[in-house]
Design a protein around this motif. Structure first.
Motif, short mmCIF file in Angstrom:
data_model
loop_
_atom_site.label_atom_id
_atom_site.label_comp_id
_atom_site.label_asym_id
_atom_site.label_seq_id
_atom_site.Cartn_x
_atom_site.Cartn_y
_atom_site.Cartn_z
N SER A 135 66.40 50.23 -3.75
CA SER A 135 65.22 49.76 -3.02
C SER A 135 64.55 48.60 -3.74
CB SER A 135 64.23 50.90 -2.84
OG SER A 135 64.77 51.92 -2.05
N ILE A 136 64.49 48.71 -5.05
CA ILE A 136 63.90 47.60 -5.84
C ILE A 136 64.76 46.35 -5.67
CG2 ILE A 136 63.46 46.80 -8.19
CD1 ILE A 136 62.67 49.74 -8.84
N PHE A 137 66.07 46.50 -5.79
CA PHE A 137 66.97 45.35 -5.62
C PHE A 137 66.83 44.74 -4.23
CE2 PHE A 137 71.01 43.72 -4.02
CZ PHE A 137 71.17 42.62 -4.87
N LEU A 138 66.84 45.58 -3.20
CA LEU A 138 66.74 45.06 -1.83
C LEU A 138 65.40 44.34 -1.60
CD1 LEU A 138 68.28 48.01 0.21
CD2 LEU A 138 69.30 45.79 -0.25
N SER A 139 64.33 44.89 -2.15
CA SER A 139 63.02 44.24 -2.01
C SER A 139 63.01 42.88 -2.70
CB SER A 139 61.93 45.13 -2.58
OG SER A 139 61.82 46.31 -1.84
N LEU A 140 63.55 42.84 -3.91
CA LEU A 140 63.59 41.56 -4.64
C LEU A 140 64.51 40.56 -3.93
CD1 LEU A 140 63.69 42.80 -8.35
CD2 LEU A 140 61.79 41.70 -7.14
N ALA A 141 65.64 41.03 -3.45
CA ALA A 141 66.57 40.14 -2.74
C ALA A 141 65.91 39.59 -1.48
CB ALA A 141 67.85 40.90 -2.38
N ASN A 142 65.14 40.40 -0.80
CA ASN A 142 64.44 39.93 0.40
C ASN A 142 63.33 38.96 0.02
OD1 ASN A 142 63.93 39.98 3.26
ND2 ASN A 142 62.08 41.13 2.79
N HIS A 143 62.59 39.28 -1.05
CA HIS A 143 61.47 38.43 -1.46
C HIS A 143 61.95 37.04 -1.88
CE1 HIS A 143 57.56 37.36 -3.01
NE2 HIS A 143 58.13 37.02 -4.17
N PHE A 144 63.03 37.00 -2.64
CA PHE A 144 63.54 35.72 -3.12
C PHE A 144 64.60 35.12 -2.18
CE2 PHE A 144 62.05 37.72 -7.11
CZ PHE A 144 61.09 36.77 -7.44
N LYS A 145 64.81 35.75 -1.05
CA LYS A 145 65.73 35.28 -0.01
C LYS A 145 67.11 34.97 -0.59
CE LYS A 145 62.02 33.54 2.90
NZ LYS A 145 61.33 34.76 2.79
N ILE A 146 67.61 35.92 -1.38
CA ILE A 146 68.91 35.76 -2.03
C ILE A 146 70.03 35.65 -1.00
CG2 ILE A 146 70.61 36.93 -3.51
CD1 ILE A 146 68.25 37.93 -5.18
N PHE A 147 69.95 36.44 0.06
CA PHE A 147 71.01 36.45 1.07
C PHE A 147 70.75 35.46 2.19
CE2 PHE A 147 71.21 40.82 -0.72
CZ PHE A 147 72.43 40.68 -1.35
N GLY A 148 69.61 34.77 2.15
CA GLY A 148 69.33 33.71 3.11
C GLY A 148 68.70 34.16 4.42
N PHE A 149 68.38 35.42 4.55
CA PHE A 149 67.74 35.91 5.78
C PHE A 149 66.24 35.63 5.73
CE2 PHE A 149 71.37 38.93 5.35
CZ PHE A 149 72.09 38.48 6.44
N GLU A 150 65.67 35.27 6.87
CA GLU A 150 64.25 34.95 6.94
C GLU A 150 63.40 36.18 7.27
OE1 GLU A 150 62.70 32.12 6.18
OE2 GLU A 150 64.61 31.27 5.59
N SER A 151 63.97 37.13 7.98
CA SER A 151 63.18 38.29 8.40
C SER A 151 63.04 39.31 7.26
CB SER A 151 63.85 38.96 9.61
OG SER A 151 65.09 39.50 9.22
N ASN A 152 62.24 40.32 7.52
CA ASN A 152 62.00 41.37 6.53
C ASN A 152 63.06 42.46 6.67
OD1 ASN A 152 60.77 42.74 4.50
ND2 ASN A 152 58.98 43.35 5.68
N TRP A 153 64.30 42.14 6.42
CA TRP A 153 65.43 43.05 6.62
C TRP A 153 65.45 44.19 5.62
CZ3 TRP A 153 68.57 43.48 2.44
CH2 TRP A 153 68.50 42.45 1.50
N SER A 154 64.90 43.97 4.43
CA SER A 154 64.95 45.02 3.41
C SER A 154 64.15 46.25 3.83
CB SER A 154 64.46 44.50 2.06
OG SER A 154 63.07 44.23 2.11
N LEU A 155 63.09 46.04 4.59
CA LEU A 155 62.30 47.17 5.06
C LEU A 155 63.14 48.10 5.94
CD1 LEU A 155 59.52 48.51 5.18
CD2 LEU A 155 59.03 47.11 7.17
N TRP A 156 63.96 47.53 6.80
CA TRP A 156 64.84 48.33 7.66
C TRP A 156 65.91 49.06 6.84
CZ3 TRP A 156 63.32 49.62 12.24
CH2 TRP A 156 62.44 48.77 12.93
N ALA A 157 66.47 48.36 5.88
CA ALA A 157 67.50 48.97 5.04
C ALA A 157 66.91 50.13 4.21
CB ALA A 157 68.11 47.93 4.12
N ILE A 158 65.74 49.91 3.64
CA ILE A 158 65.10 50.96 2.83
C ILE A 158 64.67 52.13 3.71
CG2 ILE A 158 63.09 51.47 1.40
CD1 ILE A 158 63.36 48.58 0.30
N THR A 159 64.18 51.86 4.91
CA THR A 159 63.80 52.93 5.83
C THR A 159 65.01 53.78 6.22
OG1 THR A 159 62.00 51.58 6.71
CG2 THR A 159 62.71 53.45 8.04
#
Length: 113
Positions: free
Chosen positions: A33-57
């Motif tokens: 969850s920490i990794f996914l949140s950081l990846a989403n925050h720093f847009k490591i995978f290039g997605f603009e939406s808040n995808w990590s919230l769905w993955a963590i949920t």
């Protein structure tokens, strides 16, 4: 007595393995969850939406299912529960068979020749 001790040991070993797996899943969930949140925050995978919230949920839902299986379902529906249910069903079948036999005997004795 030795068979009962062996069954208790096997049950304890199985429960310990389940709990260990659940704790590992929890730690993996936290780190993931920490990794996914950081990846989403720093847009490591290039997605603009808040995808990590769905993955963590989704992962949270799966972890809750794992928790329920270990601490609720498997705790009460173990081998002893299975044996009790089998014994109960066998007893019901035996009662039905004896009732049918009694009914057949009554019918055959009441039948005129």
């Amino acid at each position: 007595m030795e068979k009962e001790q062996h069954e208790q040991y096997e049950y304890a070993r199985k429960r310990l393995k389940q709990k260990k797996s659940l704790y590992f899943h929890f730690v993996l969930f936290l780190l993931g969850s920490i990794f996914l949140s950081l990846a989403n925050h720093f847009k490591i995978f290039g997605f603009e939406s808040n995808w990590s919230l769905w993955a963590i949920t989704t992962w949270t839902f799966l972890f809750i299912l794992h928790f329920i299986k270990v601490f609720i379902t498997d705790r009460f529906m173990n081998k002893n529960w299975e044996r009790e249910q089998i014994d109960r069903l066998i007893a019901q079948q035996q009662r039905k068979i004896s009732q049918l036999q009694t009914q057949i005997e009554d019918d055959s004795s009441n039948k005129p020749l």
